[in-house]
Design a protein around this motif. Structure first.
Motif, PDB file in Angstrom:
ATOM      1  N   GLN A   2     -10.914  -1.419  -0.812  1.00  0.00           N
ATOM      2  CA  GLN A   2     -11.143  -0.493   0.294  1.00  0.00           C
ATOM      3  C   GLN A   2      -9.826   0.066   0.828  1.00  0.00           C
ATOM      4  O   GLN A   2      -9.714   1.253   1.158  1.00  0.00           O
ATOM      5  CB  GLN A   2     -11.920  -1.183   1.417  1.00  0.00           C
ATOM      6  N   ALA A   3      -8.801  -0.788   0.912  1.00  0.00           N
ATOM      7  CA  ALA A   3      -7.492  -0.332   1.385  1.00  0.00           C
ATOM      8  C   ALA A   3      -6.917   0.733   0.455  1.00  0.00           C
ATOM      9  O   ALA A   3      -6.342   1.729   0.900  1.00  0.00           O
ATOM     10  CB  ALA A   3      -6.529  -1.519   1.489  1.00  0.00           C
ATOM     11  N   LEU A   4      -7.089   0.539  -0.849  1.00  0.00           N
ATOM     12  CA  LEU A   4      -6.585   1.500  -1.828  1.00  0.00           C
ATOM     13  C   LEU A   4      -7.316   2.833  -1.731  1.00  0.00           C
ATOM     14  O   LEU A   4      -6.717   3.898  -1.866  1.00  0.00           O
ATOM     15  CB  LEU A   4      -6.713   0.917  -3.240  1.00  0.00           C
ATOM     16  N   LYS A   5      -8.613   2.780  -1.477  1.00  0.00           N
ATOM     17  CA  LYS A   5      -9.372   4.027  -1.327  1.00  0.00           C
ATOM     18  C   LYS A   5      -8.899   4.808  -0.105  1.00  0.00           C
ATOM     19  O   LYS A   5      -8.844   6.035  -0.119  1.00  0.00           O
ATOM     20  CB  LYS A   5     -10.865   3.713  -1.234  1.00  0.00           C
ATOM     21  N   GLU A   6      -8.543   4.095   0.942  1.00  0.00           N
ATOM     22  CA  GLU A   6      -8.102   4.766   2.170  1.00  0.00           C
ATOM     23  C   GLU A   6      -6.769   5.484   2.006  1.00  0.00           C
ATOM     24  O   GLU A   6      -6.477   6.419   2.746  1.00  0.00           O
ATOM     25  CB  GLU A   6      -8.024   3.747   3.309  1.00  0.00           C
ATOM     26  N   LEU A  52       0.826  -1.206   0.000  1.00  0.00           N
ATOM     27  CA  LEU A  52       0.000   0.000   0.000  1.00  0.00           C
ATOM     28  C   LEU A  52       0.860   1.255   0.000  1.00  0.00           C
ATOM     29  O   LEU A  52       0.547   2.249  -0.651  1.00  0.00           O
ATOM     30  CB  LEU A  52      -0.914   0.009   1.225  1.00  0.00           C
ATOM     31  N   ARG A  53       1.958   1.207   0.753  1.00  0.00           N
ATOM     32  CA  ARG A  53       2.848   2.367   0.841  1.00  0.00           C
ATOM     33  C   ARG A  53       3.412   2.719  -0.537  1.00  0.00           C
ATOM     34  O   ARG A  53       3.476   3.892  -0.918  1.00  0.00           O
ATOM     35  CB  ARG A  53       3.974   2.084   1.821  1.00  0.00           C
ATOM     36  N   LEU A  54       3.822   1.682  -1.284  1.00  0.00           N
ATOM     37  CA  LEU A  54       4.365   1.929  -2.619  1.00  0.00           C
ATOM     38  C   LEU A  54       3.303   2.538  -3.527  1.00  0.00           C
ATOM     39  O   LEU A  54       3.534   3.566  -4.158  1.00  0.00           O
ATOM     40  CB  LEU A  54       4.879   0.618  -3.224  1.00  0.00           C
ATOM     41  N   ILE A  55       2.129   1.916  -3.580  1.00  0.00           N
ATOM     42  CA  ILE A  55       1.081   2.417  -4.474  1.00  0.00           C
ATOM     43  C   ILE A  55       0.670   3.832  -4.079  1.00  0.00           C
ATOM     44  O   ILE A  55       0.493   4.706  -4.933  1.00  0.00           O
ATOM     45  CB  ILE A  55      -0.126   1.465  -4.456  1.00  0.00           C
ATOM     46  N   GLY A  56       0.534   4.086  -2.776  1.00  0.00           N
ATOM     47  CA  GLY A  56       0.169   5.418  -2.315  1.00  0.00           C
ATOM     48  C   GLY A  56       1.172   6.476  -2.729  1.00  0.00           C
ATOM     49  O   GLY A  56       0.804   7.597  -3.092  1.00  0.00           O
ATOM     50  N   SER A  57       2.461   6.125  -2.699  1.00  0.00           N
ATOM     51  CA  SER A  57       3.498   7.091  -3.091  1.00  0.00           C
ATOM     52  C   SER A  57       3.480   7.360  -4.593  1.00  0.00           C
ATOM     53  O   SER A  57       3.890   8.435  -5.039  1.00  0.00           O
ATOM     54  CB  SER A  57       4.881   6.573  -2.674  1.00  0.00           C
ATOM     55  N   LEU A  58       2.973   6.404  -5.376  1.00  0.00           N
ATOM     56  CA  LEU A  58       2.980   6.565  -6.830  1.00  0.00           C
ATOM     57  C   LEU A  58       1.842   7.448  -7.331  1.00  0.00           C
ATOM     58  O   LEU A  58       2.003   8.183  -8.311  1.00  0.00           O
ATOM     59  CB  LEU A  58       2.880   5.195  -7.515  1.00  0.00           C
ATOM     60  N   ILE A  59       0.702   7.407  -6.669  1.00  0.00           N
ATOM     61  CA  ILE A  59      -0.468   8.132  -7.183  1.00  0.00           C
ATOM     62  C   ILE A  59      -0.677   9.486  -6.506  1.00  0.00           C
ATOM     63  O   ILE A  59      -1.691  10.134  -6.716  1.00  0.00           O
ATOM     64  CB  ILE A  59      -1.757   7.287  -7.025  1.00  0.00           C
ATOM     65  N   ILE A  60       0.295   9.932  -5.729  1.00  0.00           N
ATOM     66  CA  ILE A  60       0.102  11.132  -4.921  1.00  0.00           C
ATOM     67  C   ILE A  60      -0.023  12.407  -5.757  1.00  0.00           C
ATOM     68  O   ILE A  60      -0.721  13.336  -5.388  1.00  0.00           O
ATOM     69  CB  ILE A  60       1.252  11.262  -3.886  1.00  0.00           C
ATOM     70  N   SER A  61       0.631  12.470  -6.911  1.00  0.00           N
ATOM     71  CA  SER A  61       0.647  13.701  -7.710  1.00  0.00           C
ATOM     72  C   SER A  61      -0.445  13.696  -8.773  1.00  0.00           C
ATOM     73  O   SER A  61      -0.977  12.646  -9.140  1.00  0.00           O
ATOM     74  CB  SER A  61       2.017  13.886  -8.374  1.00  0.00           C
ATOM     75  N   TRP A  62      -0.741  14.893  -9.315  1.00  0.00           N
ATOM     76  CA  TRP A  62      -1.759  15.020 -10.349  1.00  0.00           C
ATOM     77  C   TRP A  62      -1.375  14.210 -11.583  1.00  0.00           C
ATOM     78  O   TRP A  62      -0.226  14.187 -12.011  1.00  0.00           O
ATOM     79  CB  TRP A  62      -1.923  16.492 -10.755  1.00  0.00           C
ATOM     80  N   GLY A  63      -2.373  13.545 -12.170  1.00  0.00           N
ATOM     81  CA  GLY A  63      -2.160  12.826 -13.423  1.00  0.00           C
ATOM     82  C   GLY A  63      -1.472  11.494 -13.261  1.00  0.00           C
ATOM     83  O   GLY A  63      -1.121  10.865 -14.264  1.00  0.00           O
ATOM     84  N   CYS A  64      -1.278  11.043 -12.031  1.00  0.00           N
ATOM     85  CA  CYS A  64      -0.577   9.778 -11.796  1.00  0.00           C
ATOM     86  C   CYS A  64      -1.578   8.664 -11.492  1.00  0.00           C
ATOM     87  O   CYS A  64      -2.322   8.732 -10.508  1.00  0.00           O
ATOM     88  CB  CYS A  64       0.408   9.919 -10.636  1.00  0.00           C
ATOM     89  N   ASP A  65      -1.618   7.662 -12.343  1.00  0.00           N
ATOM     90  CA  ASP A  65      -2.465   6.494 -12.171  1.00  0.00           C
ATOM     91  C   ASP A  65      -1.589   5.255 -12.054  1.00  0.00           C
ATOM     92  O   ASP A  65      -0.436   5.246 -12.504  1.00  0.00           O
ATOM     93  CB  ASP A  65      -3.412   6.330 -13.359  1.00  0.00           C
ATOM     94  N   CYS A  66      -2.156   4.211 -11.472  1.00  0.00           N
ATOM     95  CA  CYS A  66      -1.400   2.973 -11.271  1.00  0.00           C
ATOM     96  C   CYS A  66      -2.248   1.778 -11.685  1.00  0.00           C
ATOM     97  O   CYS A  66      -3.442   1.706 -11.382  1.00  0.00           O
ATOM     98  CB  CYS A  66      -0.983   2.846  -9.801  1.00  0.00           C
ATOM     99  N   ILE A  67      -1.616   0.846 -12.376  1.00  0.00           N
ATOM    100  CA  ILE A  67      -2.231  -0.438 -12.718  1.00  0.00           C
ATOM    101  C   ILE A  67      -1.331  -1.515 -12.135  1.00  0.00           C
ATOM    102  O   ILE A  67      -0.119  -1.497 -12.364  1.00  0.00           O
ATOM    103  CB  ILE A  67      -2.337  -0.628 -14.244  1.00  0.00           C
ATOM    104  N   PHE A  68      -1.898  -2.437 -11.377  1.00  0.00           N
ATOM    105  CA  PHE A  68      -1.027  -3.475 -10.816  1.00  0.00           C
ATOM    106  C   PHE A  68      -1.662  -4.856 -10.907  1.00  0.00           C
ATOM    107  O   PHE A  68      -2.881  -5.017 -10.955  1.00  0.00           O
ATOM    108  CB  PHE A  68      -0.622  -3.146  -9.373  1.00  0.00           C
TER     109      PHE A  68
END
Length: 371
Positions: free
Chosen positions: A219-223, A149-165
């Motif tokens: 739910q974890a990703l939304k949080e 979760l920490r990794l994914i959260g750090s990747l999507i923090i900025s505008w225009g940043c999406d993640c597919i995993f």
């Protein structure tokens, strides 16, 4: 099993996975580029578990598909920054060779960067060097090590940043009750949620387990800020068990809507035009029951109930309702036209003042009050 074994053959689901990522990249870039130009910014694609570039049968995996699309587009060839990583040096060596062999690779303003590192804090630091650049991230580990979760959260923090995993449901399902990998499960779900999952799953059947586990990761990703989460399932060859999911995470509803359209196009089945949002190599086992399930009828009932006594435009109905559901924009247009033809809703402008079978986004729709 070695990480590179995933690339030993080009299975159908691997090709579908690559197409989903590549198609979304194209659509995402087309939306992002105009604003990035105004800000004098580049855009980026980062793949943290890139593999060797080609499957054993020679077909292209995601990195090559992305680069080929970028070469073909003048804006992307100027603006795209790419970073590919794999901890297996054999994979990175093969990938570098495959990239070098792409026709016209020299048209890219920014040379693709290939790293050979374990996914962890060091990689996060490399990513941060491409700071404030709209980025599409792809995380495709064979199992789950390095996915958190920490990794994914750090990747999507900025505008225009999406993640597919890649969410390896089979291995995660087994790993939740395996003390040897407890730390990885805790990193993926968060310790409190992982502990709760272990309790919940004790007496559950396979189908229930899948729903509970996928719901938990969503739910974890939304949080952590991933407001819009969309999973796409892959069945095994017999079609009776889910093997893994591809999960999309974004903070933007437009990205969510675009990805739903992409996943709909790669779905193996539709019911009344509603996509399954899964790839199943086997045909429906129970075709009669399959046809009897009518999701558009459910959509009609939901709209009549949720928007009773309200007037909204067609686009507002779609935007307010589709998140968290499999329905795509086409489904809403179809059912609203049906309701109009049956006299169940009032439209402005009415049907006799529009072209046949059209329902523009701006058409106002009034739903009756509940009886």
């Amino acid at each position: 099993m070695a990480d590179s074994s995933f690339f030993d053959e080009s299975r159908d689901n691997s090709l579908v996975k690559s197409e989903i990522v590549a198609k979304y990249f194209w659509a995402w870039a087309k939306v992002i580029i105009p604003r990035a130009k105004k800000w004098n910014s580049n855009i980026a694609y980062i793949d943290l578990f890139s593999g060797p570039g080609r499957y054993q049968d020679g077909s292209k995996s995601t990195p090559l598909l992305i680069l080929e699309r970028a070469i073909a587009d003048p804006d992307m060839s100027e603006m795209l920054v790419t970073l590919f990583n794999d901890k297996d040096s054999n994979n990175t060596h093969s990938l570098q060779q495959a990239i070098a062999a792409i026709p016209n690779i020299g048209r890219l303003q920014h040379e693709p960067k290939v790293l050979n590192k374990e996914v962890g804090e060091e990689i996060v630091q490399e990513v941060r060097q491409i700071n404030n650049v709209p980025t599409l991230f792809f995380i495709d580990p064979w199992g789950y090590k390095g996915l958190s979760l920490r990794l994914i959260g750090s990747l999507i923090i900025s505008w225009g940043c999406d993640c597919i995993f890649f969410f390896n449901y089979n291995r995660i399902n087994m790993g939740l009750n395996n003390a040897a990998v407890e730390s990885h499960m805790n990193a993926l779900f968060g310790k409190e949620r992982a502990d709760h999952l272990r309790e919940q799953l004790e007496s559950k059947q396979p189908d229930e387990r899948e729903l509970i586990i996928v719901e938990a990761i969503c739910q974890a990703l939304k949080e952590i800020g991933g407001s819009y989460v969309l999973p796409f399932g892959f069945k095994n060859e017999s079609g009776n068990r889910t093997s893994h999911h591809l999960i999309f995470v974004s903070k933007n509803v437009l990205g969510y809507s675009i990805m739903k359209g992409v996943m709909a196009g790669e779905s193996s089945s539709f019911k009344q035009g509603v996509p399954s949002l899964e790839y199943n190599p086997a045909p429906p086992k129970y075709p009669l029951l399959y046809e009897l399930y009518r999701p558009l009828d459910e959509l009609e009932n939901m709209l009549m109930d949720e928007f009773a006594a309200q007037t909204l435009t067609r686009v507002d109905i779609y935007n307010r309702h589709h998140v968290g559901k499999r329905y795509i924009e086409k489904n809403y247009r179809e059912i609203l036209l049906k309701l109009e033809a049956e006299g169940k809703i009032i439209t402005d402008p009415p049907v006799n003042k529009r072209r046949k079978n059209t329902l523009a986004e701006t058409v106002k729709i009034t739903f009756p009050a509940k009886q």
